[in-house]
Design an enzyme around this catalytic site. Structure first.
Site, mmCIF file in Angstrom:
data_model
loop_
_atom_site.group_PDB
_atom_site.id
_atom_site.type_symbol
_atom_site.label_atom_id
_atom_site.label_comp_id
_atom_site.label_asym_id
_atom_site.label_seq_id
_atom_site.Cartn_x
_atom_site.Cartn_y
_atom_site.Cartn_z
ATOM 1 N N ARG A 38 29.026 65.686 14.056
ATOM 2 C CA ARG A 38 29.659 63.941 13.540
ATOM 3 C C ARG A 38 29.846 63.645 12.922
ATOM 4 N NH1 ARG A 38 22.414 63.106 14.545
ATOM 5 N NH2 ARG A 38 22.392 62.254 15.695
ATOM 6 N N LYS A 200 9.524 61.809 28.229
ATOM 7 C CA LYS A 200 8.229 60.639 27.885
ATOM 8 C C LYS A 200 8.844 59.353 28.274
ATOM 9 C CE LYS A 200 6.083 60.998 23.758
ATOM 10 N NZ LYS A 200 6.081 60.780 21.943
ATOM 11 N N GLY A 354 20.573 61.979 22.745
ATOM 12 C CA GLY A 354 20.395 63.446 22.571
ATOM 13 C C GLY A 354 20.700 64.829 23.024
HETATM 14 P P1 ADP Z 1 17.088 62.539 25.510
HETATM 15 O O1 ADP Z 1 17.098 63.216 24.686
HETATM 16 O O2 ADP Z 1 18.696 62.763 26.081
HETATM 17 O O3 ADP Z 1 16.337 60.899 25.553
HETATM 18 P P2 ADP Z 1 14.747 63.448 25.826
HETATM 19 O O4 ADP Z 1 14.223 63.820 24.306
HETATM 20 O O5 ADP Z 1 13.577 62.201 26.737
HETATM 21 O O6 ADP Z 1 15.757 62.969 26.368
HETATM 22 O O7 ADP Z 1 14.255 64.595 27.118
HETATM 23 C C1 ADP Z 1 14.689 65.833 26.915
HETATM 24 C C2 ADP Z 1 13.565 66.540 27.369
HETATM 25 O O8 ADP Z 1 12.830 66.925 28.598
HETATM 26 C C3 ADP Z 1 14.411 68.287 27.834
HETATM 27 O O9 ADP Z 1 14.119 69.333 26.420
HETATM 28 C C4 ADP Z 1 13.883 68.925 28.465
HETATM 29 O O10 ADP Z 1 13.720 70.205 28.768
HETATM 30 C C5 ADP Z 1 12.653 68.118 29.247
HETATM 31 N N1 ADP Z 1 12.398 68.032 30.630
HETATM 32 C C6 ADP Z 1 13.018 67.286 31.215
HETATM 33 N N2 ADP Z 1 12.278 67.924 32.784
HETATM 34 C C7 ADP Z 1 11.391 68.288 32.821
HETATM 35 C C8 ADP Z 1 10.448 68.906 33.618
HETATM 36 N N3 ADP Z 1 10.243 68.776 34.735
HETATM 37 N N4 ADP Z 1 9.496 69.355 32.652
HETATM 38 C C9 ADP Z 1 9.620 69.954 31.650
HETATM 39 N N5 ADP Z 1 9.999 69.942 30.713
HETATM 40 C C10 ADP Z 1 11.530 68.578 30.846
HETATM 41 MG MG MG Z 2 15.464 64.331 23.004
#
Ligand code: ADP
Ligand code: MG
Length: 397
Positions: A38, A200, A354
């Site tokens: 960053r 989520k 992230g």
């Molecule tokens: P971003 O930060 O890219 O928006 P999120 O915070 O929504 O993504 O989600 C990321 C998390 O989701 C990661 O820590 C990953 O381990 C978890 N994750 C993705 N698929 C699964 C799954 N099938 N079971 C458990 N955790 C999962």
């Molecule tokens: Mg995240």
């Protein structure tokens, strides 16, 4: 269109104090910056200002101190890291809203940069207190907004300050984000393919909704897919399911119809914490009751990759599985590789979020896609609404 740095004439910058809101919310380890991405991202704006004899005064938040000084969240190590990255004299003053900060901004020599202390050490920052905003405004002769990841929040240092300080323009980083995300919103190449994953649904419902209208295909994987499976009445075993969002997931499925694609196969295991636990690939409608789905399967990987490689534009948020564990990273890395191939073939590809950005970095494909958004929540909100409070507050072109 909002004004950005490039729209300002030379005389608006020369000798002027440029109050720059940057996003230096970096990870610290043992009092040192653990990842300077960053800080590096702010260098083009800072160099632009220095080359035009402006005097940069930097404001940022770091972590979540509770409106009072907390040494754990001091920006002092960040100032030290910046000093090592830019050919300029970097000063640090351990406050952001008092007499010392004001005097420091006025005394700042040309060619030097002033880093002020964490904005969240001040109680009125997050509540967008007018007096605090006025105090920030006194630190500059113009305002440069370059903290894209913070612009979905109307805080004193992102929005309030602009009521008292003009010109207020976008920095180069924010300008790049607006161009990339704006083009996905206004006129994406076709077909426009969107992939969602992560944990989520509830955080992302608005955007799922928006993309049902705007995208040609919505690919859903990750834990998010489990919640859709639950909405379809399928067995999800011990998979991560967001129970409160099952009703919403059902509505999204109804509205989206055929354009939304769920995984057809999955990697499952009984105990993901046990490195010896057997991993199986099963059809999506056959998750064993005593197992959890942790990645998309090989068939889904191929389907999703094929869709992405045929894209004119591609947006992706949220890993396809628990990729932090390499046994469940193939789906996520496979998508990153497909995005890289699509980019090479001329598609416009954008990664937001992230964890998704971390996955693309881990796959060593950061530079192989068109744009990796620095803002998680901010990029999702911008794509859904087309603007952000911290963008609205800037001068019109
Ligand atoms: P971003 O930060 O890219 O928006 P999120 O915070 O929504 O993504 O989600 C990321 C998390 O989701 C990661 O820590 C990953 O381990 C978890 N994750 C993705 N698929 C699964 C799954 N099938 N079971 C458990 N955790 C999962
Ligand atoms: Mg995240």
């Amino acid at each position: 269109m909002k004004k950005s740095l490039g729209d300002l004439p030379a005389e608006a910058l020369a000798g002027k104090r440029a109050l720059v809101r940057v996003d230096y919310n970096v990870p610290l380890e043992d009092g040192r910056v653990a990842d300077a991405t960053r800080i590096e991202a702010s260098l083009p704006t800072l160099r632009w200002l220095l080359e035009r004899d402006a005097r940069p005064v930097l404001l940022s938040h770091l972590g979540r101190p509770r409106g009072q000084p907390d040494p754990e969240f001091s920006l002092a190590p960040v100032a030290a890291a910046l000093d090592g990255l830019i050919d300029a004299d970097v000063r640090f003053i351990p406050e952001c809203d008092g007499e010392r900060a004001l005097a420091g901004s006025r005394e700042l020599a040309e060619g030097a940069i002033l880093v002020l202390e964490n904005t969240r050490f001040v109680p009125g920052e997050t509540s967008n207190n007018a007096a605090v905003a006025r105090g920030f405004a006194a630190l500059g002769d113009l305002f440069v907004s370059d903290a894209f990841g913070s612009l979905h929040r109307a805080h004193a240092s992102t929005v309030g300050v602009t009521a008292y300080l003009r010109p207020a323009v976008a920095g180069l980083l924010v300008e790049r984000e607006l161009e990339a995300l704006g083009s996905l919103r206004e006129s994406p190449g076709r077909p426009f393919i969107v992939a969602f994953g992560g944990a989520k649904i509830s955080d992302k419902i608005e955007l799922l909704d928006a993309f049902i209208e705007r995208a040609d295909r919505l690919l859903v994987g990750g834990a998010m897919a489990n919640t859709f499976f639950a909405a379809q009445g399928l067995e999800t075993g011990r998979s991560l399911v967001e129970t409160e969002a099952i009703d919403d997931a059902r509505e999204i499925l109804d509205r989206a119809g055929e354009m939304l694609r769920l995984p057809r196969d999955l990697l499952v295991t009984a105990d993901s914490r046990d490195p010896d636990s057997e991993i199986r690939e099963v059809p999506a409608d056959s998750i064993p009751a005593d197992m959890a789905a942790l990645d998309i399967g090989s068939g889904t990987r191929e389907d999703f990759a094929a869709a992405i490689e045929g894209a004119g534009a591609f947006f992706w948020n949220g890993p396809m599985g628990r990729f932090e564990d390499r046994r469940f990273a193939a789906g996520t890395f496979g998508l990153a590789e497909a995005a890289a191939r699509a980019t090479a073939a001329g598609a416009f590809t954008v990664i937001g979020g992230g964890d998704s950005a971390a996955a693309v970095r881990a796959a060593d494909l950061y530079d192989a896609v068109s744009h990796v958004s620095t803002g998680g929540g901010a990029s999702l909100e911008f794509l859904a609404h087309g603007t952000l409070p911290g963008i609205e507050a800037l001068d019109d072109r």
